[in-house]
Each structure stands twice: as C-alpha cells, then as structure tokens.
Design an enzyme around this catalytic site. Structure first.
Site, PDB file in Angstrom:
ATOM      1  NE  ARG A  87      -4.477  -1.098  -0.275  1.00 50.56           N
ATOM      2  CZ  ARG A  87      -4.299  -2.123  -1.129  1.00 50.56           C
ATOM      3  NH1 ARG A  87      -3.127  -2.209  -1.668  1.00 50.56           N
ATOM      4  NH2 ARG A  87      -5.434  -3.059  -1.391  1.00 50.56           N
TER       5      ARG A  87
ATOM      6  CG  HIS B 221      -2.771  -1.006  -7.417  1.00 50.92           C
ATOM      7  ND1 HIS B 221      -3.265  -0.384  -6.203  1.00 50.92           N
ATOM      8  CD2 HIS B 221      -2.578  -2.200  -7.098  1.00 50.92           C
ATOM      9  CE1 HIS B 221      -3.408  -1.280  -5.364  1.00 50.92           C
ATOM     10  NE2 HIS B 221      -2.854  -2.475  -5.742  1.00 50.92           N
TER      11      HIS B 221
END
Lengths: 312, 312
Positions: free
Chosen positions: A227, A275
């Site tokens: 993250r 991502h």
C-alpha cells in the site's frame, strides 16, 4: 441460487460476469447500479472501492468480498456495518501475479536494470557489474500469503532472504525471520532490496520515512507493492537524491491514479507501475468466492476474514 | 608453476590477478603487454578480443581459454594456429548470471514492463493486464549449457517452455524440444517470447530476419543474449514498427559498443543493455581454468573445447 452484488468502476469489468457464471452456475450476478432492492433476499457483495455508504444501504448483504488483498477501500467507509464480515481476496492468481512481479523487480534492482535503462536514453554503453546473488540481501516486509508466495519464488535464486512480520511465523530453512517492532530496525539494517507488502493500517502509515530508511545500507533499493501509505515519498526522494538509496519501484500510491503532474513520474531513480503488481484474476477469484460462500452457508468459517482491530 | 598470458582491454581488469592467484597458488600471471618471451616456456592464454596475430606470435601457448562463452572474438583471427585448442568459458558464474538475466527479461516482456516504462515517461497511468504464465509460450533458441541453465530458472514459473537445438538433446519433462532446420519454423510459430542464445557462426548469421520473424505469433517479443549477428536489425525494427512484434531486449550487437548515434537507442520498443546478460566472474572462471589446465596436464580432455568445424 446465490446473489452477487458487484461493484467495480474500471474498463474491462465485463469479464467478471462470465467468470462468476462459470464458478457458480445459476448465479444472480448484479452489476452496480442494478443491485435491485434490499428486499430481494440474501446477497454477497463483491466490490472494489464502492461508494461511501452504499454497503449500509443493503442490509441483505451477508458478507463483503474484497476484489483485492487490501481492504482499506472498504473500511474507509464510516457507515460500514461493524458486524458485517469482510473477506480479503487471496486467490492463487493474485499470489502468482505478485510472486512474478516481485521476482522480476528484485532481479531488476539486483542487476541494475533501471540504471541501464536510463543509460539507454542517454545513448550510453555503460557496463555495470552486479554482485552475485549470494551477496544480495533481500527482505520481505510483511509476511502473509503474498509475502510467502514471493519468498517461494525467490528461493531458487541464491539471495539471502529475510522476512519481517508483526507476529512470529514458523521457522523456515533459508529465510531469516524478524518479528515485531523490536526487530524492525535490525531487519532494515540487513536489507539491500526491500519488498514492501504491508497492508494500510495506522501502524504502517509512514513507517518508511527518513529515520527508518536511513537505517538501510547505502545503495539499498525499495520495491513497494503493498500500500502506498507505507512510504513517506518526500523522505524517499530525499534519500534517493542524496545517494543513500539507489532506486525504487513503486506500484502503489496513497492516491491512485498518480496525478499526471506529479514530479515522481520524472524521477530517474524511480520506476512507476500502475498498481498492477498483482491483479485479481476473474477465473480464480470467482472460484475463491464460490468456495467461501459455500463455507458460510454450511456454517463454517470462511477464509481470510478481516480482523477489524488489527486492520487486515 | 603455471603460466597465464592474460588479455583483456577493459576497465576493472585488475580483479583478475588475485582471482587466478587464489585458484592457482604460485601462478605466473602475465597481463598483456607483459607476456614476456615465447621462449619462457609453456603457457596458457586467457583472453578476450586479443589483437589479430597476437596468439600466433606465442607458439608456447598450449591452449587458449576464452574469457566468455563465445569464441568468435578468437576465431576471427586468420593467423590463429589451426591445431591450437580453444576452450570456451562455461563457469557457474556465467550460467547463474545468464539465468538471472533471462528470467528477468522474460518476466519483463510477459508482464509488459517495457510498455509501462514508456507510459511512465508520458505520465500515463496505463494499466495493462498480462496473460497468465501458463498461457505464455517461451522458446529458448540454442540449448547448450547456458540455455539449459535458463530453462531451469524458468521452470518454477508456469510458462510453456520449448527449446530449439541444432542436434537432438535428451527429452525432459515440461520442455518441448525442437531439433534441426526441419523443426525451426514450427519452433518460431509456437513462441511468444524468444530467447536467442545461439553462437555466431555462418549458419546463425541473419537467421532471424523478415521471413523467419514473420512466422512468430503476432505480439511476440525477442530477447537476444547470444550474439548480435543472429538478428537482421533492420528487419526486426520493421516488424516492431508494423506491430507484428511487440518488443525486443538486445544485449548483444554485431559491433560493440553500439555507436552513440545508432537510432536503435531511441526505439520505444527496444531495450538495450551493454552485453552484460552474463558476465564471466573472476572467482568461478579462474577455478574453471585451473581445473581444465590440470586435465590438460594429466593428458585428459578439457571441457568445452571448440569444434572449429561447427563453430562452437
């Protein structure tokens, strides 16, 4: 008949319906906003970044399956019912994808690939001679299902592997384990290539900052695939610019997508990917959801239920 | 006492003397131009790209060890004595380095990394979803010691592996073998990511050209880590530009270093590395040379003697 309430705001989401229809014959698959009425009967949500307050409007939802390994996109919703089970994704496709990406990027940092790609843009034939793998210390920060999959992929190479986790894990041959806050600094001090795989929690936010990153050996590099909140990016850039760190591959960001005018895009020592380190695969994910719905309906405990207290 | 006549014109070559002194205590290690007189007694050359005619001036040389796996840098010398044994490098460091580089670049092509790096330069958050490894067909063109090392590194991943070799090799689980000219086209037609590991010989020069590259599936990509002469680069660029091929990683070139004004440097679908896929490691290479000198002096056949007829 099982009812799935699906939420994903991304091009290409049409691939999900046939995957669920294959994994759950006869499924009532409802793509948002066509979720129907809360009175239609019991349902399971399968969602990524649903609108705030949406889940609470459907009290017929028995459990929410996260489309990815992280759940911060669900728990940011203050209206999320406190007793609703949240189930993290942990399908084989997700682990396979993460292991591939981490293996690739560890090799890239070890073999100086980012520096050679910069040299290419300058038309420079710049031969760099990397250390042997046996002299390179790779450290996996966060050792859940994905971290373990990465370690297994790295094992056949000759790297010196270590893993850090919040709680103790069973000992393994060929991997040095570090546990808890007490051993965090030692873990950083022995790590040449760090793989960030931590969830986003209050404890992990800004965990890698000027103080902690400075503990790493000179020329260490960072791969962040967990993250974005893990790293203070201003501090990271400062340590890249002063030469303490040699490079970073960032796949995740606190705000995604990364703004087009963000100066990070142009930093020569940073490689940015959107991502995609690990992508939930419709085929394997739908099977995972089907299996866990069966467990729930049989009164068993499903896999990977979120512990709201610890945050993952 | 063993005498080594060393030839290497490259910065950092000083690392070689201590490696030989460790592997062969008491060695008489002579760095060019301090090779002394041909009358000083028997010697072994250990060389990379020696000047034309140099080897012939030292009839005391019993064998020439190539510093790399290729020997074209020696056989280009018309004065090279016809009966002098030439020994190809095949140390463990060389295999390890090649396996790492090929594993890294296969993953990069599979995971669309070159395209994402281009997107980064354009500040584009461009999510690309790669196929699963089990649906990606990797083909190793040239299946000697290095090709085998690459296949072993790729095996733990789920790729569909094949190898092409000039002569038949023993069957292996999980690798489809193609042999000889007859099966070359079939090998190309089934290969999404091709790893070029062929030596430079008259037969391999220009083997990958418009005709043969067109046999590959649309969106195939090429990794060349053997010898630059394998590929007709004009043809490669044409097939990248018309979209038939999706990308190439080139580590070797017919002329090295690649000229600073070569347009290849700027091609968005080409990644260039400066012949570093595999680097002969002083420590392991000196041990390899020591072992083979012992064999020669014991009247045994050394490893990897060049067959001048076939060219490798």
């Amino acid at each position: 008949m099982t009812r799935i309430l699906f939420y994903l705001d991304e091009p290409g989401k049409e691939v999900w319906r046939p995957a669920f229809e294959a994994a759950m014959p006869g499924v009532d698959f409802r793509d948002y906003p066509n979720w129907g009425s809360p009175d239609d009967g019991p349902a399971y949500a399968f969602a990524w970044e649903p609108e705030l307050g949406l889940i609470a409007k459907y009290p017929n939802i028995r459990a929410v399956f996260s489309l990815g390994a992280g759940v911060d996109h669900l728990t940011r919703d203050p209206d999320l019912p406190a007793d609703l089970p949240i189930i993290r994704m942990s399908d084989n496709g997700l682990k396979e994808g993460m292991a591939e990406f981490v293996l690739m990027t560890v090799l890239m940092h070890h073999r100086f690939m980012p520096r050679m790609l910069v040299a290419q843009r300058k038309h420079k034939w710049q031969r760099l001679f990397p250390p042997r793998a046996k002299n390179v210390r790779v450290g996996i920060l966060g050792y859940g299902a994905l971290g373990i999959a990465c370690a297994q992929a790295l094992r056949p190479l000759d790297y010196r592997l270590a893993a850090w986790s919040r709680t103790a894990k069973p000992a393994e041959d060929g991997i040095e384990h570090f546990t808890g806050t007490n051993q965090f600094n030692d873990f950083l001090a022995r790590t040449d290539i760090l793989v960030g795989l931590l969830p986003s929690t209050p404890e992990t936010t800004g965990l890698l900052n000027a103080n902690t990153l400075s503990l790493m050996p000179k020329h260490a590099s960072i791969i962040n695939v967990g993250r974005g909140t893990l790293i203070d990016l201003d501090d990271l850039v400062a340590l890249l610019d002063n030469g303490h760190l040699s490079g970073a591959t960032l796949d995740v960001f606190a705000q995604e997508p990364l703004a087009a005018n963000d100066p990070l895009w142009d930093h020569e020592k940073i490689n940015i990917t959107p991502h995609i380190a690990s992508i939930t695969r419709p085929e394997t994910a739908a099977e995972y959801v089907a299996r866990n719905i069966k467990k729930i309906e049989a009164g068993q405990q499903p896999e990977n239920v979120l512990d709201r207290q610890r945050g993952y």
